[in-house]
Design a protein around this motif. Sequence first.
Motif: not given
Length: 61
Positions: A18-35
């Motif tokens: 869910m956190a990954l989906n939330d981060e990806r849905a942001r206008p500018r997802p943070d690649d470090r957070t996703i990783a």
Amino acid sequence: MSIVLARRLRGLHALLEMALNDERARPRPDDRTIAGIKKKKLAIKDRLAVFGDRQMSSASH
């Protein structure tokens, strides 16, 4: 690993998804957070795989 721990790990894995989906849905997802989230999910999946392997080997003996 106990069944309770396996359930907790599955729950944590779902929360990370869910956190990954939330981060990806942001206008500018943070690649470090996703990783970081992906890394945590993989670690949980690895622990669950070990748990599954142990269950299989103990059931066959």
